[in-house]
Design a protein around this motif. Structure first.
Motif, PDB file in Angstrom:
ATOM      1  N   GLN A  24       0.848  -1.191   0.000  1.00 28.79           N
ATOM      2  CA  GLN A  24       0.000   0.000   0.000  1.00 28.79           C
ATOM      3  C   GLN A  24       0.883   1.241   0.000  1.00 28.79           C
ATOM      4  OE1 GLN A  24      -2.733   0.197   3.229  1.00 28.79           O
ATOM      5  NE2 GLN A  24      -3.344   2.264   2.779  1.00 28.79           N
ATOM      6  N   ARG A  25       0.544   2.201  -0.829  1.00 33.60           N
ATOM      7  CA  ARG A  25       1.290   3.457  -0.851  1.00 33.60           C
ATOM      8  C   ARG A  25       0.846   4.308   0.327  1.00 33.60           C
ATOM      9  NH1 ARG A  25       0.234   6.810  -5.282  1.00 33.60           N
ATOM     10  NH2 ARG A  25       1.857   8.107  -4.424  1.00 33.60           N
ATOM     11  N   ILE A  26       1.788   4.639   1.185  1.00 28.68           N
ATOM     12  CA  ILE A  26       1.508   5.481   2.338  1.00 28.68           C
ATOM     13  C   ILE A  26       2.235   6.813   2.196  1.00 28.68           C
ATOM     14  CG2 ILE A  26       1.814   5.707   4.844  1.00 28.68           C
ATOM     15  CD1 ILE A  26       1.442   2.651   4.982  1.00 28.68           C
ATOM     16  N   ASN A  27       3.481   6.749   1.707  1.00 31.46           N
ATOM     17  CA  ASN A  27       4.237   7.988   1.566  1.00 31.46           C
ATOM     18  C   ASN A  27       4.537   8.283   0.103  1.00 31.46           C
ATOM     19  OD1 ASN A  27       7.076   7.365   0.672  1.00 31.46           O
ATOM     20  ND2 ASN A  27       6.990   6.016   2.440  1.00 31.46           N
ATOM     21  N   ARG A  28       4.936   9.523  -0.132  1.00 28.05           N
ATOM     22  CA  ARG A  28       5.267  10.022  -1.467  1.00 28.05           C
ATOM     23  C   ARG A  28       6.721  10.467  -1.538  1.00 28.05           C
ATOM     24  NH1 ARG A  28       3.486  14.612  -2.897  1.00 28.05           N
ATOM     25  NH2 ARG A  28       3.304  14.131  -5.104  1.00 28.05           N
ATOM     26  N   ILE A  29       7.571   9.871  -0.717  1.00 31.36           N
ATOM     27  CA  ILE A  29       8.969  10.303  -0.648  1.00 31.36           C
ATOM     28  C   ILE A  29       9.638  10.215  -2.019  1.00 31.36           C
ATOM     29  CG2 ILE A  29      11.224   9.804   0.352  1.00 31.36           C
ATOM     30  CD1 ILE A  29       9.710   8.904   2.905  1.00 31.36           C
ATOM     31  N   LYS A  30       9.445   9.103  -2.716  1.00 29.33           N
ATOM     32  CA  LYS A  30      10.065   8.924  -4.024  1.00 29.33           C
ATOM     33  C   LYS A  30       9.626  10.019  -4.996  1.00 29.33           C
ATOM     34  CE  LYS A  30      10.540   5.493  -7.692  1.00 29.33           C
ATOM     35  NZ  LYS A  30      10.257   4.101  -8.067  1.00 29.33           N
ATOM     36  N   VAL A  31       8.348  10.345  -4.999  1.00 28.93           N
ATOM     37  CA  VAL A  31       7.802  11.362  -5.895  1.00 28.93           C
ATOM     38  C   VAL A  31       8.383  12.738  -5.572  1.00 28.93           C
ATOM     39  CG1 VAL A  31       5.676  12.549  -6.601  1.00 28.93           C
ATOM     40  CG2 VAL A  31       5.665  10.073  -6.242  1.00 28.93           C
ATOM     41  N   VAL A  32       8.424  13.069  -4.292  1.00 25.58           N
ATOM     42  CA  VAL A  32       8.924  14.389  -3.893  1.00 25.58           C
ATOM     43  C   VAL A  32      10.423  14.502  -4.165  1.00 25.58           C
ATOM     44  CG1 VAL A  32       9.173  16.025  -1.987  1.00 25.58           C
ATOM     45  CG2 VAL A  32       7.065  14.697  -2.215  1.00 25.58           C
ATOM     46  N   LEU A  33      11.174  13.424  -3.949  1.00 25.91           N
ATOM     47  CA  LEU A  33      12.598  13.442  -4.299  1.00 25.91           C
ATOM     48  C   LEU A  33      12.776  13.756  -5.781  1.00 25.91           C
ATOM     49  CD1 LEU A  33      14.039  10.380  -2.337  1.00 25.91           C
ATOM     50  CD2 LEU A  33      14.725  12.767  -2.051  1.00 25.91           C
ATOM     51  N   ALA A  34      11.979  13.117  -6.618  1.00 22.40           N
ATOM     52  CA  ALA A  34      12.067  13.359  -8.059  1.00 22.40           C
ATOM     53  C   ALA A  34      11.690  14.803  -8.401  1.00 22.40           C
ATOM     54  CB  ALA A  34      11.169  12.385  -8.810  1.00 22.40           C
ATOM     55  N   GLU A  35      10.638  15.305  -7.767  1.00 21.03           N
ATOM     56  CA  GLU A  35      10.209  16.688  -8.011  1.00 21.03           C
ATOM     57  C   GLU A  35      11.298  17.681  -7.628  1.00 21.03           C
ATOM     58  OE1 GLU A  35       5.412  16.014  -7.247  1.00 21.03           O
ATOM     59  OE2 GLU A  35       6.610  17.015  -5.703  1.00 21.03           O
ATOM     60  N   LYS A  36      12.034  17.361  -6.573  1.00 26.73           N
ATOM     61  CA  LYS A  36      13.095  18.243  -6.085  1.00 26.73           C
ATOM     62  C   LYS A  36      14.450  17.926  -6.717  1.00 26.73           C
ATOM     63  CE  LYS A  36      10.676  20.636  -3.126  1.00 26.73           C
ATOM     64  NZ  LYS A  36      10.681  22.107  -3.074  1.00 26.73           N
ATOM     65  N   GLN A  37      14.447  16.992  -7.655  1.00 28.48           N
ATOM     66  CA  GLN A  37      15.658  16.565  -8.358  1.00 28.48           C
ATOM     67  C   GLN A  37      16.747  16.118  -7.384  1.00 28.48           C
ATOM     68  OE1 GLN A  37      16.494  19.871 -10.979  1.00 28.48           O
ATOM     69  NE2 GLN A  37      14.933  19.196 -12.430  1.00 28.48           N
ATOM     70  N   ARG A  38      16.316  15.307  -6.430  1.00 25.41           N
ATOM     71  CA  ARG A  38      17.219  14.721  -5.438  1.00 25.41           C
ATOM     72  C   ARG A  38      17.161  13.204  -5.567  1.00 25.41           C
ATOM     73  NH1 ARG A  38      20.626  18.567  -3.524  1.00 25.41           N
ATOM     74  NH2 ARG A  38      19.475  20.408  -2.897  1.00 25.41           N
ATOM     75  N   THR A  39      18.154  12.529  -5.027  1.00 26.65           N
ATOM     76  CA  THR A  39      18.231  11.074  -5.137  1.00 26.65           C
ATOM     77  C   THR A  39      18.118  10.410  -3.764  1.00 26.65           C
ATOM     78  OG1 THR A  39      20.627  11.039  -4.862  1.00 26.65           O
ATOM     79  CG2 THR A  39      19.771  11.256  -7.136  1.00 26.65           C
TER      80      THR A  39
END
Length: 80
Positions: free
Chosen positions: A3-18
């Motif tokens: 189940q997707r609970i967090n959006r960490i991966k998405v926000v990292l991509a939006e902020k151009q971070r790894t």
């Protein structure tokens, strides 16, 4: 499927971070960050706050909005 609970991966991509950048800035293992990004495991609230600070976002942006769907087993797996 987890189940997707967090959006960490998405926000990292939006902020151009790894994941590597986040691991280095939090002093955590890369594998831990990877588990958070795939929603296999979840960070605690203190860590989530630190992630929000590092990424300069409101903590709510790191969470999937809406009502979660849980199975009965989510309440009985060792939480007695």
């Amino acid at each position: 499927m987890e189940q997707r609970i967090n959006r960490i991966k998405v926000v990292l991509a939006e902020k151009q971070r790894t994941n590597k950048w986040l691991a280095e800035n939090l002093g955590r293992e890369y594998s831990t960050i990877s588990k958070w990004c795939t929603n296999t495991n979840q960070p605690d609230l203190i860590t989530l706050t630190k992630i929000a600070h590092l990424l300069e976002v409101d903590i709510r942006e790191l969470l999937v909005s809406g009502r979660p769907t849980l199975k009965d087993s989510d309440f009985t797996s060792g939480n007695k």
